[in-house]
Design a protein around this motif. Sequence first.
Motif, PDB file in Angstrom:
ATOM      1  N   GLY A  77       0.771  -1.234   0.000  1.00  0.00           N
ATOM      2  CA  GLY A  77       0.000   0.000   0.000  1.00  0.00           C
ATOM      3  C   GLY A  77       0.798   1.277   0.000  1.00  0.00           C
ATOM      4  O   GLY A  77       0.253   2.360   0.202  1.00  0.00           O
ATOM      5  N   GLY A  78       2.079   1.213  -0.216  1.00  0.00           N
ATOM      6  CA  GLY A  78       2.878   2.433  -0.298  1.00  0.00           C
ATOM      7  C   GLY A  78       4.116   2.372   0.567  1.00  0.00           C
ATOM      8  O   GLY A  78       4.175   1.626   1.556  1.00  0.00           O
ATOM      9  N   ILE A  79       5.103   3.159   0.179  1.00  0.00           N
ATOM     10  CA  ILE A  79       6.364   3.260   0.920  1.00  0.00           C
ATOM     11  C   ILE A  79       6.345   4.569   1.710  1.00  0.00           C
ATOM     12  O   ILE A  79       6.186   5.649   1.140  1.00  0.00           O
ATOM     13  CB  ILE A  79       7.562   3.227  -0.036  1.00  0.00           C
ATOM     14  N   ASP A  80       6.500   4.463   3.017  1.00  0.00           N
ATOM     15  CA  ASP A  80       6.468   5.648   3.876  1.00  0.00           C
ATOM     16  C   ASP A  80       7.808   6.358   3.909  1.00  0.00           C
ATOM     17  O   ASP A  80       7.866   7.591   3.909  1.00  0.00           O
ATOM     18  CB  ASP A  80       6.060   5.251   5.302  1.00  0.00           C
ATOM     19  N   LEU A  81       8.887   5.579   3.963  1.00  0.00           N
ATOM     20  CA  LEU A  81      10.234   6.139   4.061  1.00  0.00           C
ATOM     21  C   LEU A  81      11.160   5.376   3.126  1.00  0.00           C
ATOM     22  O   LEU A  81      11.270   4.143   3.224  1.00  0.00           O
ATOM     23  CB  LEU A  81      10.748   6.033   5.501  1.00  0.00           C
ATOM     24  N   PHE A  82      11.787   6.103   2.213  1.00  0.00           N
ATOM     25  CA  PHE A  82      12.775   5.487   1.323  1.00  0.00           C
ATOM     26  C   PHE A  82      14.145   6.023   1.697  1.00  0.00           C
ATOM     27  O   PHE A  82      14.395   7.234   1.593  1.00  0.00           O
ATOM     28  CB  PHE A  82      12.474   5.803  -0.144  1.00  0.00           C
ATOM     29  N   CYS A  83      15.012   5.121   2.125  1.00  0.00           N
ATOM     30  CA  CYS A  83      16.375   5.491   2.511  1.00  0.00           C
ATOM     31  C   CYS A  83      17.318   5.133   1.370  1.00  0.00           C
ATOM     32  O   CYS A  83      17.677   3.963   1.193  1.00  0.00           O
ATOM     33  CB  CYS A  83      16.799   4.775   3.787  1.00  0.00           C
ATOM     34  N   SER A  84      17.716   6.130   0.614  1.00  0.00           N
ATOM     35  CA  SER A  84      18.643   5.926  -0.498  1.00  0.00           C
ATOM     36  C   SER A  84      20.046   6.049   0.075  1.00  0.00           C
ATOM     37  O   SER A  84      20.610   7.140   0.164  1.00  0.00           O
ATOM     38  CB  SER A  84      18.379   6.975  -1.590  1.00  0.00           C
ATOM     39  N   ASN A  85      20.591   4.915   0.465  1.00  0.00           N
ATOM     40  CA  ASN A  85      21.785   4.905   1.302  1.00  0.00           C
ATOM     41  C   ASN A  85      23.047   4.431   0.591  1.00  0.00           C
ATOM     42  O   ASN A  85      24.156   4.743   1.014  1.00  0.00           O
ATOM     43  CB  ASN A  85      21.518   4.012   2.522  1.00  0.00           C
ATOM     44  N   ALA A  86      22.912   3.664  -0.493  1.00  0.00           N
ATOM     45  CA  ALA A  86      24.089   3.091  -1.140  1.00  0.00           C
ATOM     46  C   ALA A  86      25.054   4.177  -1.608  1.00  0.00           C
ATOM     47  O   ALA A  86      24.635   5.243  -2.056  1.00  0.00           O
ATOM     48  CB  ALA A  86      23.664   2.224  -2.330  1.00  0.00           C
ATOM     49  N   GLY A  87      26.345   3.908  -1.500  1.00  0.00           N
ATOM     50  CA  GLY A  87      27.351   4.876  -1.934  1.00  0.00           C
ATOM     51  C   GLY A  87      28.670   4.193  -2.215  1.00  0.00           C
ATOM     52  O   GLY A  87      28.918   3.083  -1.733  1.00  0.00           O
ATOM     53  N   VAL A  88      29.509   4.850  -3.006  1.00  0.00           N
ATOM     54  CA  VAL A  88      30.848   4.335  -3.302  1.00  0.00           C
ATOM     55  C   VAL A  88      31.853   5.465  -3.189  1.00  0.00           C
ATOM     56  O   VAL A  88      31.508   6.643  -3.348  1.00  0.00           O
ATOM     57  CB  VAL A  88      30.941   3.710  -4.716  1.00  0.00           C
ATOM     58  N   GLY A  89      33.102   5.105  -2.924  1.00  0.00           N
ATOM     59  CA  GLY A  89      34.152   6.117  -2.832  1.00  0.00           C
ATOM     60  C   GLY A  89      35.516   5.519  -3.132  1.00  0.00           C
ATOM     61  O   GLY A  89      35.844   4.450  -2.618  1.00  0.00           O
ATOM     62  N   GLU A  90      36.257   6.191  -3.965  1.00  0.00           N
ATOM     63  CA  GLU A  90      37.619   5.779  -4.290  1.00  0.00           C
ATOM     64  C   GLU A  90      38.543   6.985  -4.158  1.00  0.00           C
ATOM     65  O   GLU A  90      38.163   8.109  -4.491  1.00  0.00           O
ATOM     66  CB  GLU A  90      37.704   5.243  -5.721  1.00  0.00           C
ATOM     67  N   PRO A  91      39.770   6.774  -3.684  1.00  0.00           N
ATOM     68  CA  PRO A  91      40.712   7.885  -3.607  1.00  0.00           C
ATOM     69  C   PRO A  91      41.206   8.272  -4.994  1.00  0.00           C
ATOM     70  O   PRO A  91      41.107   7.490  -5.950  1.00  0.00           O
ATOM     71  CB  PRO A  91      41.865   7.309  -2.772  1.00  0.00           C
ATOM     72  N   ASP A  92      41.729   9.488  -5.108  1.00  0.00           N
ATOM     73  CA  ASP A  92      42.343   9.915  -6.361  1.00  0.00           C
ATOM     74  C   ASP A  92      43.459   8.942  -6.736  1.00  0.00           C
ATOM     75  O   ASP A  92      44.245   8.520  -5.883  1.00  0.00           O
ATOM     76  CB  ASP A  92      42.924  11.320  -6.233  1.00  0.00           C
ATOM     77  N   THR A  93      43.544   8.597  -8.016  1.00  0.00           N
ATOM     78  CA  THR A  93      44.592   7.690  -8.478  1.00  0.00           C
ATOM     79  C   THR A  93      45.979   8.264  -8.186  1.00  0.00           C
ATOM     80  O   THR A  93      46.889   7.562  -7.763  1.00  0.00           O
ATOM     81  CB  THR A  93      44.428   7.428  -9.979  1.00  0.00           C
ATOM     82  N   ASP A  94      46.121   9.568  -8.418  1.00  0.00           N
ATOM     83  CA  ASP A  94      47.351  10.295  -8.104  1.00  0.00           C
ATOM     84  C   ASP A  94      46.958  11.425  -7.175  1.00  0.00           C
ATOM     85  O   ASP A  94      46.278  12.362  -7.580  1.00  0.00           O
ATOM     86  CB  ASP A  94      47.984  10.834  -9.394  1.00  0.00           C
ATOM     87  N   GLU A  95      47.367  11.352  -5.915  1.00  0.00           N
ATOM     88  CA  GLU A  95      46.914  12.356  -4.956  1.00  0.00           C
ATOM     89  C   GLU A  95      47.516  13.738  -5.206  1.00  0.00           C
ATOM     90  O   GLU A  95      47.176  14.705  -4.541  1.00  0.00           O
ATOM     91  CB  GLU A  95      47.193  11.912  -3.521  1.00  0.00           C
ATOM     92  N   GLN A  96      48.412  13.839  -6.177  1.00  0.00           N
ATOM     93  CA  GLN A  96      48.928  15.147  -6.583  1.00  0.00           C
ATOM     94  C   GLN A  96      48.140  15.732  -7.766  1.00  0.00           C
ATOM     95  O   GLN A  96      48.500  16.786  -8.283  1.00  0.00           O
ATOM     96  CB  GLN A  96      50.404  15.024  -6.978  1.00  0.00           C
TER      97      GLN A  96
END
Length: 265
Positions: A77-96
């Motif tokens: 009968g419906g969604i009361d709360l949708f938690c869009s939580n997925a995420g990704v993170g990668e460091p810079d290949t060259d930190e300079q």
Amino acid sequence: MDPKNKVIVVTGAAGGIGEALARRFAREGAKLVVVVDRDGERAAAVAAAIGGETVTLDVTDGQAMIDMVADIESRHGGIDLFCSNAGVGEPDTDEQNAASSPDDVWTRAWEVNVMAHVYAARAVIPGMRARGNGYFLNTVSAAGLLSQIGGAAYATTKHAAVGFAESLAITQGDQGIKVSILCPQAVDTAMLRKGDASSQAENIDGVLTPDQVADSVIRGLAAEVFLILPHPIVMTYMQRKAADYDRWIQGMRRLRARLGGARGD
């Protein structure tokens, strides 16, 4: 908002913050918690532990998101709360070099950290509008409000996620749909444990457990505030940034140097 007796969907819920949210919502008496993750086996284990349902899904698949929402709405009968939580993170290949990461890293960050929120909204807004109520909780990061030393793709896409959430709140607010963004700094998850320069910058104000973040979410949902900050110091940093942008950038450069980024250590 009180999670009790609510139908709640949490993406990226096989571990970390997502799992903590799913478990906490169940303890708060949610009618149903749908545990969504592309790792179906781990998601199923979480769902079994809390009496919820499992959906194996890649959040970057917009049609799969639409199909999932339609199925949940048809049965519950419906969604009361949708938690869009997925995420990704990668460091810079060259930190300079802030532009050094290859296109596939930028594309993946854009798809997961931004477009997944868009796909969720496309799928859920029609039903929420028809009912005149609903709630989005989008997990972003303090990096979306400030920045992320050593993680340009992450910081850039998290800024974009904040912008989209603001648009949701502005456009859907008069339709009875509420929006919050969750913006922690360091949380004890697999992403933080990589131990790169970006995570070193993130954890200078302390590392929270996922359960502590879930506590902040419960308080934020109860108050129905847009900005949920498990690390309250982030508000001070935001105020300093807005008051003097150049000074803030200089301070971030000093922090980067302190962490070894200026030397390439």
